[in-house]
Design an enzyme around this catalytic site. Structure first.
Site, PDB file in Angstrom:
ATOM      1  N   PHE A   1      47.992  26.107  43.050  1.00  0.00           N
ATOM      2  CA  PHE A   1      46.787  25.519  42.433  1.00  0.00           C
ATOM      3  C   PHE A   1      46.849  25.065  40.981  1.00  0.00           C
ATOM      4  O   PHE A   1      46.209  24.586  40.407  1.00  0.00           O
ATOM      5  CB  PHE A   1      46.121  27.252  42.163  1.00  0.00           C
ATOM      6  CG  PHE A   1      45.693  27.767  43.535  1.00  0.00           C
ATOM      7  CD1 PHE A   1      44.539  27.341  44.318  1.00  0.00           C
ATOM      8  CD2 PHE A   1      46.656  28.840  43.912  1.00  0.00           C
ATOM      9  CE1 PHE A   1      44.217  27.830  45.398  1.00  0.00           C
ATOM     10  CE2 PHE A   1      45.875  29.386  45.305  1.00  0.00           C
ATOM     11  CZ  PHE A   1      44.993  28.846  45.791  1.00  0.00           C
TER      12      PHE A   1
ATOM     13  N   ASP B   1      55.619  41.952  41.254  1.00  0.00           N
ATOM     14  CA  ASP B   1      56.555  41.150  41.901  1.00  0.00           C
ATOM     15  C   ASP B   1      57.723  40.889  41.126  1.00  0.00           C
ATOM     16  O   ASP B   1      58.452  40.017  40.852  1.00  0.00           O
ATOM     17  CB  ASP B   1      55.756  39.781  42.207  1.00  0.00           C
ATOM     18  CG  ASP B   1      56.517  39.050  43.165  1.00  0.00           C
ATOM     19  OD1 ASP B   1      57.309  39.497  43.834  1.00  0.00           O
ATOM     20  OD2 ASP B   1      56.550  37.628  43.323  1.00  0.00           O
TER      21      ASP B   1
END
Length: 888
Positions: free
Chosen positions: A577, A689
């Site tokens: 994106f 993450d």
């Protein structure tokens, strides 16, 4: 990492297509054979992502099947239930929930040779074969055949993921189909119901009200639901007491020597006396009807809370009482802990006199831990204190008698012991602590050690300014830094009012580090007192590394910068994106990373909330080991994030360069990451993450955490399956909800990887389903040489599948493996790093940027020209929420 037979592999993350708006790693890599291999793997992953974008615009599944609308027969329900009970994704659910899920399966019929779904498409459904058979095809090669009773497609229930195979029918086949939405609704319903019940239990049970929010969160996963039938004995008189119960449904009878003494119903509890006081059961408790209870064992409480339950209860009560005391709330946590060791407990029966009228008041301070004491006009309950004002102001006398109204326990400490614990006069120490607290809130002082802050105080002077008095004028030479002690000041630039600065805020900080004139005029609005610090004094107590660190942090506090001040150097990263560019402030000679996200992508993929969340999180990050957001911008076509440019290489490459990360080096990296996680978790940010690829090693050799596209601010827990499979905690995979403890699991995986050159679970697997299954089902195995490692128990703690047993960052930092670690020195970057990256002229391209005085090309036009070279898919424009980007 130099271990024989070890294959280095970058491991791709699993993310929802709506959640991949993260800033990319900004490392500068050497073009080695290894990195060329990594680039091939990245290219393969990019191909998968391109396919993801290609197929995500419409749903290809179910269109080749025909829905059969009929009720399931009893045998079919049993067959579906059996598959679910044997499957790792479902086997932790209660049977009631599995039965509910069974209802949500629908039957689809397929002719021979029909495609159920295709490789690289986005999965949304889970399938159980009711009749017939299918073939599993990977890269045009048939790999296996599945028949009646077997299942496939389960990872699609957890998150948007690319199908790893094509599935085709070999004959007329019927499939039971479960949608992700139905699965998640069922999982969330069970988890939220359990979580809500347990949280309500902890919040409403008097015995747990005094626990801190963190302690309550740690206990939530330990509560066990139990059911009994009428006549069952739950506890027996004179048995050892190690379990505490609260009634959810039903009633019990409590009896002593076969004589009933009371009945208990929903919301009431039993077993607490034996649990707290470590005595035998004083009564027999029997179920009078069908009974549901929540229970928790003393052993679990000991593991989570770290001591006997009574000690925790009283220690927590004392800490809460400290915060209510005018004296103790001004002491530091370390001083509180010292005082706790000197506190004595005094016990009183009902109607005993504790203080008599005329007794000396102020030699001791008392805290109510249990019970109540009254005078003619006043009442003291649990957590209340008496004598604290006199302890600080001077001696006094009790003007009335104070008497207990029930069995009462008081915590008592003398003034002499308090001053012994704090190391000096009480009033002087409180004033000193208040000033230290103020300095800790000043951004540029946050990284200073306690020792440095204490030294800094010696240089501070208090200056008083009258109302309307000018403190300094715009254009003046800056030689002092100011912190408002009392009052308010106003800031004006070019005669225009900018903002108000009040108590504990600061101004003039740039003059400490830079030789530049004042950029604004500051005047006192009312009578104001400020602490002032001269530039020379400040520099006297700071060594060169801290000066460099503070200089860089101040450079990043550049609210006045605009897009027109930036020159585009080159593209340095891209995601689904957004793109990341190296840009350059020509005037100030400072490089930045600029992330650009096209509005059409934000609109098409409905990631408005995700972009706003990333901005919200980045704005909170001001820490030497976290990438810092400088400013955000917007125009008609895009939104922009201007961030610190991190010069260095990622930790994955450092692991390869070092060849072996032994325990000493591991302590360095894990200590730094713990400090980062502590900073995030204090703000209820779960990173989700954590892995070597998302940790940059900067030019000083210190870790810096980047890439916050997967981070989230949570109140209690969240459910999104997010992260990189090998590093994901079991509770994330299960989809039953998780909290900040999930990051500690990932930290444990990294520590294991440092020491043993492999991953603790499914190291030899790349298939996401198999990785998830093994993380859930495999036991932690430490290689035989691990007996020589002092961190064995730390690994067992961090990689415990029960998240509550991992503790929190504070409890991990107290583990013996970190003995001798000076956390302040890590924050100040004063410890020697195991590895300093060789970064030679990392931004040499800046020489080609237009020099000062020339007209800079418009950066927005340059980015647009790069974008139009890429094909834009046909899309249907969605309506953007009104003013969603107002804060950019």
């Amino acid at each position: 990492m130099g271990c024989a037979g070890t294959k280095y592999k970058k491991i791709k993350p699993v993310e929802s297509k709506q959640m991949t708006t993260s800033l990319m790693s900004l490392s500068i890599r050497k073009k080695s054979v290894f990195n060329r291999s990594m680039e091939r793997k990245r290219s393969k992953y990019k191909e998968l992502l391109d396919n993801q974008l290609k197929y995500s615009l419409e749903d290809f599944e179910l269109i080749t099947g025909i829905l059969e609308t009929r009720e399931k027969n009893p045998l079919e329900k049993v067959e579906i239930r059996k598959v679910l009970i044997d499957h790792f994704l479902f086997n932790s659910l209660p049977i009631k929930s599995i039965n509910a899920l069974t209802i949500n399966f629908y039957l689809y019929n397929y002719d021979e040779g029909k495609t159920v779904f295709i490789q690289y498409s986005i999965g949304q459904y889970f399938y159980i074969i009711n009749s017939g058979s299918v073939e599993i095809i990977i890269n045009d090669v048939t790999r296996s055949v599945l028949t009646k009773g077997e299942c496939f497609g389960e990872i699609a229930l957890l998150h948007d993921t690319l199908r790893t195979a094509t599935v085709k029918t070999l004959e007329p086949t019927s499939l039971w189909v479960l949608s992700r939405e139905a699965f998640k609704n069922a999982i969330h319903s069970v988890s939220k119901s359990k979580y809500s019940d347990n949280k309500s239990f902890l919040d409403n049970s008097p015995i747990f009200k005094i626990l801190t929010p963190v302690q309550k969160l740690l206990m939530l996963d330990l509560l066990v639901s139990q059911d009994f039938k009428a006549g069952d004995k739950i506890i027996q008189e004179n048995d050892p007491g190690d379990i505490f119960y609260i009634i959810k449904k039903g009633h019990v009878s409590c009896s002593i020597k076969n004589m009933e003494i009371r009945k208990l119903g929903p919301g009431e509890f039993f077993g607490e006396q034996a649990l707290i006081y470590n005595t035998q059961r004083t009564a027999t408790v029997k179920a009078l009807s069908k009974l549901s209870v929540l229970s928790i064992g003393s052993e679990d409480l000991h593991d989570v809370l770290g001591s006997k339950f009574q000690d925790i209860i009283y220690r927590n009560s004392q800490r809460i009482a400290f915060e209510r005391s005018s004296v103790f709330k001004s002491l530091t946590p370390a001083q509180h802990e010292k005082c706790l060791h000197f506190i004595k407990i005094e016990s009183y029966g009902q109607d005993e006199i504790v203080f008599r009228k005329g007794d000396i008041k102020g030699k001791k301070i008392y805290f109510v831990l249990k019970g109540e004491i009254r005078s003619e006009f006043n009442i003291l309950n649990v957590f209340d204190c008496i004598g604290d004002i006199e302890l600080r102001k001077g001696l006094g006398k009790y003007s009335e008698n104070w008497v207990t109204t029930a069995d009462t326990d008081l915590a008592v400490i003398t003034r002499e012991d308090v001053e012994k614990c704090i190391g000096g006069d009480l009033e002087t120490t409180i004033s000193f602590n208040d000033l230290i607290s103020v300095l800790r809130r000043v951004n540029i002082f946050r990284a200073l050690s306690q020792e440095k802050l204490e030294g800094l105080i010696g240089y501070l002077k208090v200056v008083e300014f009258q109302a309307e008095e000018i403190i300094f004028q715009q254009g003046d030479t800056g030689e002092s830094f100011f912190i408002v002690k009392e009052g308010q000041v106003e800031v004006f630039k070019d005669g225009v009012y900018l903002r108000m600065i009040a108590k504990d805020d600061f101004f003039g900080e740039r003059s400490i580090m830079f030789n530049e004139p004042r950029t604004a005029t500051v005047k006192a609005k009312v009578l104001t007192k400020c602490w002032t610090l001269g530039k020379g004094d400040f520099l006297n107590i700071l060594d060169e590394p801290i000066q460099r660190q503070l200089t860089r942090r101040i450079e990043l506090q550049n609210d006045g910068i605009g897009l027109s001040d930036l020159a585009l150097v080159r593209e340095i990263g891209r995601g689904n994106f957004g793109k990341v560019f190296l840009v350059y402030d020509v005037q100030k000679q400072v490089p930045y990373a600029l992330k650009s996200i096209s509005r059409w992508k934000i609109n098409e993929y409905k990631i408005f909330d995700n972009v706003l969340l990333e901005r919200q999180i980045l704005l909170q990050l001001d820490h030497p080991m976290l990438m810092k957001l400088v400013k955000t911008f917007k125009d008609y076509h895009r939104v922009y994030f201007l961030c610190e440019f991190v010069r260095g290489i990622d930790l994955f490459d450092v692991m390869r360069e070092l060849e072996q990360i032994d325990e000493e080096k591991s302590v360095f990296y894990i200590s730094c990451l713990l400090l980062v996680l502590k900073f995030l978790h204090e703000r209820r940010i779960v990173y989700r993450d954590l892995k070597p690829e998302n940790v940059m090693i900067d030019e000083e050799g210190y870790p810096k955490l980047i890439d916050f596209g997967t981070a989230k601010i949570i109140k209690n827990r969240t459910f999104t399956v997010m992260g990189t499979p090998h590093y994901m905690a079991p509770e994330i995979i299960k989809g039953t909800g998780y909290g900040i403890e999930a990051d500690l699991w990932s930290l444990g995986v990294m520590l294991y990887e440092f020491l043993f050159c492999s991953l603790p679970f499914a190291d030899d697997e790349q298939d996401t389903f198999k990785i998830y299954k093994r993380i859930q089902e495999d036991s932690l195995r430490l290689p035989l040489p691990s007996t020589k490692f002092g961190c064995r128990s730390l690994l067992e703690k961090l990689l415990n599948k029960n998240p509550s047993m991992r503790g929190n960052c504070e409890s991990v930092m107290k583990h013996g493996w970190f003995f001798g670690v000076n956390w302040d020195k890590f924050l100040a970057k004063q410890n020697k790093a195991p590895y300093i990256p060789d970064i030679s002229d990392p931004i040499g391209d800046l020489a080609s940027v237009n020099i000062e005085g020339e007209t800079l090309p418009d950066i927005r036009t340059q980015i647009y020209e790069l974008e139009i070279k890429e094909p834009v898919p046909e899309i249907t424009k969605n309506q953007a929420p009104k003013d969603w980007d107002a804060d950019f």
